[in-house]
Write an enzyme that holds these catalytic residues in place. Structure first.
Site, PDB file in Angstrom:
ATOM      1  N   ASP A  49       0.841  -1.202   0.000  1.00 42.91           N
ATOM      2  CA  ASP A  49       0.000   0.000   0.000  1.00 42.91           C
ATOM      3  C   ASP A  49       0.872   1.247   0.000  1.00 42.91           C
ATOM      4  OD1 ASP A  49      -2.451  -1.105  -0.070  1.00 42.91           O
ATOM      5  OD2 ASP A  49      -2.896  -0.878   2.065  1.00 42.91           O
ATOM      6  N   LYS A  71      -1.814   4.974  -3.970  1.00 45.01           N
ATOM      7  CA  LYS A  71      -1.955   6.208  -4.738  1.00 45.01           C
ATOM      8  C   LYS A  71      -0.647   6.976  -4.849  1.00 45.01           C
ATOM      9  CE  LYS A  71      -6.492   6.725  -2.772  1.00 45.01           C
ATOM     10  NZ  LYS A  71      -7.084   7.271  -1.575  1.00 45.01           N
ATOM     11  N   MET A 187      -8.459   9.146   8.532  1.00 46.32           N
ATOM     12  CA  MET A 187      -8.951   9.701   7.260  1.00 46.32           C
ATOM     13  C   MET A 187      -9.903  10.863   7.497  1.00 46.32           C
ATOM     14  SD  MET A 187      -9.601   6.041   5.382  1.00 46.32           S
ATOM     15  CE  MET A 187     -10.022   5.132   6.865  1.00 46.32           C
TER      16      MET A 187
HETATM   17  N1  SAH Z   1      -4.465   0.219   8.554  1.00 47.37           N
HETATM   18  C1  SAH Z   1      -4.000   1.547   8.879  1.00 47.37           C
HETATM   19  C2  SAH Z   1      -5.050   2.597   8.570  1.00 47.37           C
HETATM   20  C3  SAH Z   1      -5.383   2.698   7.091  1.00 47.37           C
HETATM   21  S1  SAH Z   1      -6.554   3.956   6.767  1.00 47.37           S
HETATM   22  C4  SAH Z   1      -3.580   1.587  10.348  1.00 47.37           C
HETATM   23  O1  SAH Z   1      -3.865   0.656  11.098  1.00 47.37           O
HETATM   24  O2  SAH Z   1      -2.956   2.556  10.742  1.00 47.37           O
HETATM   25  C5  SAH Z   1      -5.500   5.281   6.272  1.00 47.37           C
HETATM   26  C6  SAH Z   1      -5.459   6.346   7.343  1.00 47.37           C
HETATM   27  O3  SAH Z   1      -4.638   5.936   8.417  1.00 47.37           O
HETATM   28  C7  SAH Z   1      -4.856   7.668   6.905  1.00 47.37           C
HETATM   29  O4  SAH Z   1      -5.776   8.457   6.187  1.00 47.37           O
HETATM   30  C8  SAH Z   1      -4.533   8.277   8.240  1.00 47.37           C
HETATM   31  O5  SAH Z   1      -5.701   8.757   8.880  1.00 47.37           O
HETATM   32  C9  SAH Z   1      -4.055   7.063   9.016  1.00 47.37           C
HETATM   33  N2  SAH Z   1      -2.581   6.909   8.983  1.00 47.37           N
HETATM   34  C10 SAH Z   1      -1.892   5.895   8.488  1.00 47.37           C
HETATM   35  N3  SAH Z   1      -0.573   6.044   8.713  1.00 47.37           N
HETATM   36  C11 SAH Z   1      -0.441   7.211   9.374  1.00 47.37           C
HETATM   37  C12 SAH Z   1       0.660   7.925   9.927  1.00 47.37           C
HETATM   38  N4  SAH Z   1       1.919   7.473   9.828  1.00 47.37           N
HETATM   39  N5  SAH Z   1       0.405   9.086  10.572  1.00 47.37           N
HETATM   40  C13 SAH Z   1      -0.837   9.566  10.704  1.00 47.37           C
HETATM   41  N6  SAH Z   1      -1.919   8.932  10.202  1.00 47.37           N
HETATM   42  C14 SAH Z   1      -1.730   7.773   9.558  1.00 47.37           C
END
Ligand code: SAH
Length: 271
Positions: A49, A71, A187
């Site tokens: 991803d 993306k 998100m």
């Molecule tokens: N599976 C992931 C979440 C995926 S949804 C998890 O458990 O973290 C994608 C969202 O995750 C992003 O839009 C943001 O809100 C958050 N996200 C993922 N990585 C991040 C990071 N390093 N810092 C802040 N937000 C993050």
């Protein structure tokens, strides 16, 4: 492929291949689990991803085929059906397939859907947990998501509309938060105005809030504010995706603890 100590759900049909759904954590490669590291190092094909950091991908074998299915680079995100098909085809060829996802594969990561698809086709699925971004975001601010005095639970929620297209009901979530639950919103940046307005129906304007972008990475930035100033702060501090929004009393006193705010370009004042 079987990772020692990893629980594998046995499908009802005969198993003809396997895929590991692996959580890459929030970005800092040191936050990978040993199990995730082992899976990445063994993989011959990795479907990654866009939230998977380069530091994590550096652990892949040189010979591994890395397919970016996000993306990154401004391209449109890869359709889910294509990812499902590719995972399946590579597993059936006997490749050691790792589906690598930011954070935890089961936290807003479509891990459940992908696992169902693979199992339905007789492919065994192993899931390796990762540290979810919401946890890493709070920790990077020096706070926990629960606190005996301030919060007896946590709500992890997406800022997106629900799967059936109906918008999230923020006043209801605000009412839950008012009972002593910390809100962790994934998100949420694109919907920040609606989130703020809806939560203000149920929570005081001075409720502590924070935004954390790129949690755990050297590029991490954050801003601390109140619910009332949440949307304005997001713009002012130029916080963009990926970011986590945290709301609740666990953030009390954070101003003293937090790192300096990012430098802002002075805006011309209205006459
Ligand atoms: N599976 C992931 C979440 C995926 S949804 C998890 O458990 O973290 C994608 C969202 O995750 C992003 O839009 C943001 O809100 C958050 N996200 C993922 N990585 C991040 C990071 N390093 N810092 C802040 N937000 C993050």
């Amino acid at each position: 492929m079987t990772l020692a100590g990893t629980s594998t759900m046995t499908p009802t049909t005969t198993t003809i291949g396997s895929v590991a759904l692996v959580g890459a954590g929030p970005g800092d490669p040191d936050l990978l689990t040993r199990k995730a590291l082992r899976a990445i190092r063994r993989a011959s094909v990795i479907l990654a991803d866009d939230l998977v950091s380069d530091g994590v991908l550096r652990f892949a074998r040189r010979s591994a085929r890395i397919v970016h299915v996000g993306k990154r680079g401004g391209c449109a995100s890869t359709p889910q059906a294509f990812i499902d098909k590719l995972m399946l085809a590579e597993a059936l060829k006997g490749e050691r397939v790792v589906r690598l996802k930011g954070g935890d594969p089961f936290m807003f990561g479509r891990g459940g859907e992908e696992a169902e698809h693979l199992r339905a086709h007789g492919v065994a699925v192993e899931v390796v947990n990762g540290i979810t971004a919401g946890l890493a975001a709070a920790t990077s601010l020096g706070v926990g998501l629960t606190h005996r005095a301030h919060a007896h639970g946590v709500i992890f929620v997406t800022g997106h509309a629900r799967a059936d297209g109906t918008p999230m009901h923020w006043p209801t979530l605000g009412a839950a938060a008012a009972q002593g639950l910390t809100l962790v919103i994934y998100m949420g940046v694109p919907a920040i105005n609606a989130i703020r307005a809806g939560l203000l129906d149920a929570l005081p304007a001075h409720t502590p809030a924070a935004l954390v972008q790129n949690a755990s990475l050297p590029t991490q930035r954050h801003a601390v504010c109140t619910l009332d100033t949440l949307a304005a702060t997001c713009i002012e501090a130029r916080i963009g995706s990926p970011a986590i929004i945290v709301i609740g009393d666990v953030l009390r006193g954070l101003r003293e603890l937090s790192m300096p705010m990012p430098k802002l370009t002075p805006q011309p004042r209205a006459a």
